[in-house]
Design an enzyme around this catalytic site. Structure first.
Site, PDB file in Angstrom:
ATOM      1  N   GLU A 115       0.788  -1.235   0.000  1.00  0.00           N
ATOM      2  CA  GLU A 115       0.000   0.000   0.000  1.00  0.00           C
ATOM      3  C   GLU A 115       0.825   1.293   0.000  1.00  0.00           C
ATOM      4  O   GLU A 115       0.838   2.042   0.985  1.00  0.00           O
ATOM      5  CB  GLU A 115      -0.954   0.017   1.204  1.00  0.00           C
ATOM      6  CG  GLU A 115      -1.909  -1.155   1.230  1.00  0.00           C
ATOM      7  CD  GLU A 115      -2.969  -1.035   2.326  1.00  0.00           C
ATOM      8  OE1 GLU A 115      -2.811  -0.178   3.211  1.00  0.00           O
ATOM      9  OE2 GLU A 115      -3.942  -1.792   2.294  1.00  0.00           O
ATOM     10  N   GLU A 160      -5.802  -8.495   0.819  1.00  0.00           N
ATOM     11  CA  GLU A 160      -6.408  -8.166   2.110  1.00  0.00           C
ATOM     12  C   GLU A 160      -7.872  -7.845   1.879  1.00  0.00           C
ATOM     13  O   GLU A 160      -8.215  -7.127   0.936  1.00  0.00           O
ATOM     14  CB  GLU A 160      -5.769  -6.916   2.765  1.00  0.00           C
ATOM     15  CG  GLU A 160      -4.423  -7.139   3.383  1.00  0.00           C
ATOM     16  CD  GLU A 160      -3.842  -5.879   4.024  1.00  0.00           C
ATOM     17  OE1 GLU A 160      -4.616  -5.019   4.516  1.00  0.00           O
ATOM     18  OE2 GLU A 160      -2.617  -5.757   4.026  1.00  0.00           O
TER      19      GLU A 160
END
Ligand code: BGC
Length: 455
Positions: A164, A349
């Site tokens: 991320e 995720e």
């Protein structure tokens, strides 16, 4: 009819600082999270990752837990400062050995490791040299990556460079809520750019000696305009450019979205064309973290983007304030497929923090909202596969309740409950539900059912 392919990966995910504990054990150096969490007032309740889930010492039990759920994959991250306490130069064999043992334990249980090289815990010694703002960081990262590849690539077949990059820069350099806690409009695009360069240098290092597959993990949050008003539409486009395309466009198309110039104004640098050519290294897969979507409107007072989210009155929201919206996961995966040439995808995720009621008799831990969340989102992944997205695996965030960054331990994302006093692990209903999904390759989802029903 829902039925996932035979070779689909069913995993859970964690990250080093959030679960390991023992951050300075066996010669490890401090990371920026060690410093951040130990600075009063930055993390809720003064919580730190000093103990977390004590996974550094209990990893064998945790692998047994994964096996008991029937998962066949596990995504975890490596703490850079365990491997290189100063971030570069000297390699700490004892730190590297921990991951060596973990990988062996996983493979011994039939669980494929997916290793993330960087999940936010930069060695503090590198932060002292400017961290992600220093152009040298790309070389430091590639050196560290090469050390890890040499040790583990014989057994690890899936690598992710960064977790991320958007959160790293937005939280760490623009808003200051994550380590290293800067709040600077000028630094944010620099950190993003150096992250992308570092990713690319690590991919190059991998091509030189790696034998399997490497990619990157991004968090995607699709933006939908609140209305047809041109102001709302333009705000939505800016928000999408900033959060989603800022990383994927350079990675796949070799250019930044035009809107970023408008978003950052005078803080937007001119980048050398060579850098963008470097960043566009072919990757073997893309990891997508998906939690929520955003319905967006024009807001002249909103810093930077002049865009604001619109609360959906009929929707369920998680404890972190995120709207539950599974169809947007299907949309996201199909958007990536269309825009970026159908790359192999993993949902690396997906999950939710909800208030968990206390354990009932017999260790039963009902978490109906999380069961419902998983049911809907796994179904949404299947819908994307049916429409042609090349999704090869799904990882629940998270295996365990853990250190949720600046929220400390106040937000529980685990499908397994952790009692942080005793370190006892208790599978919640969502863990049992996920085990049934895995065992039936998703067929159990065809039964539908009410939220939490037949978990
Ligand atoms: C991160 C995790 C985090 C999760 C829930 C993701 O942004 O990769 O580390 O715990 O979201 O907030």
């Amino acid at each position: 009819m829902i039925e996932f392919p035979d070779d689909f990966l069913w995993g859970t995910a964690t990250s080093a600082y959030q679960v390991e504990g023992s951050p300075l054990a066996d010669g490890a150096g401090p990371s920026i999270w060690q410093r951040f969490a130990h600075t009063p007032g930055l993390v809720r309740d003064g919580a730190t990752g000093d103990v977390a889930c004590d996974h550094y010492r209990r990893y064998r039990d945790d692998v047994a837990l994964m096996r008991s759920l029937g998962t066949n994959a596990y995504r975890f991250s490596i703490a850079w400062s365990r491997v290189m306490p100063e971030g570069r130069g000297m390699v700490n064999a004892a730190g590297l050995d921990f991951y060596d043992r973990l990988v062996d334990a996983l493979l011994g249980s039939g669980i494929e490791p997916m290793v993330t090289l960087y999940h936010w815990d930069l060695p503090a010694a590198l932060d002292d040299r400017g961290g992600w703002l220093n152009p040298e960081v790309a070389r430091w990262f590639a050196e560290y990556a090469a050390v890890v590849f040499r040790k583990l690539d014989g057994r690890v077949k899936m690598w992710a460079t960064l977790n991320e990059p958007w959160v790293i820069t937005d939280g760490g350099y623009l808003c200051g809520v994550l380590a290293p806690g800067h709040r600077n409009r000028f630094e944010a695009p620099i950190a993003s750019h150096q992250l992308l360069r570092a990713h690319a240098e690590a991919v190059k290092a991998y091509r030189a000696e790696g034998r399997h597959r490497i990619g990157i993990v991004v968090n995607l949050e699709p933006k939908y305009p609140a209305s047809d008003d041109p102001g709302d539409r333009a705000a939505t486009t800016r928000a999408d450019a900033y959060m989603n395309r800022q990383y994927l466009d350079p990675l796949f198309l070799g250019r930044y979205p035009e809107e970023l110039r408008e978003v950052f104004g005078e803080a937007w640098p001119r980048w050398p064309a060579d850098d963008l050519a470097l960043v566009r290294q072919p990757i073997d897969f893309l990891g997508v973290n998906y939690y929520t979507r955003s319905v967006t409107r024009f807001d002249p007072h909103a810093w930077l983007l002049q865009a604001a989210p619109v609360v959906q009155p009929r929707a369920t929201y998680t404890e972190t304030g995120w709207e539950v919206c599974a169809p947007a996961l299907t949309d996201t995966l199909l958007w990536v497929k269309e825009r970026y040439g159908n790359p192999p995808l993993y949902v690396t995720e997906n999950g939710a923090a909800f208030f968990d009621p206390p354990a009932l008799e017999g260790d039963c831990l009902p978490d109906p909202l999380r069961v419902d969340y998983l049911r809907k989102h796994i179904t949404a992944v299947h819908a994307a596969i049916e429409q042609g997205a090349d999704v090869r695996g799904y990882f629940v965030w998270s295996l365990l309740d853990n250190f949720e960054w600046s929220h400390g331990y106040s937000k529980r994302f685990g499908i397994v409950h952790v009692d942080f006093q005793t370190q006892q692990r208790t599978p919640k209903d969502s863990a049992r539900f996920y085990a049934r999904v895995i065992a039936s390759r998703g067929r159990v989802l065809n039964e539908g059912g009410r939220p939490g029903g037949s978990a």
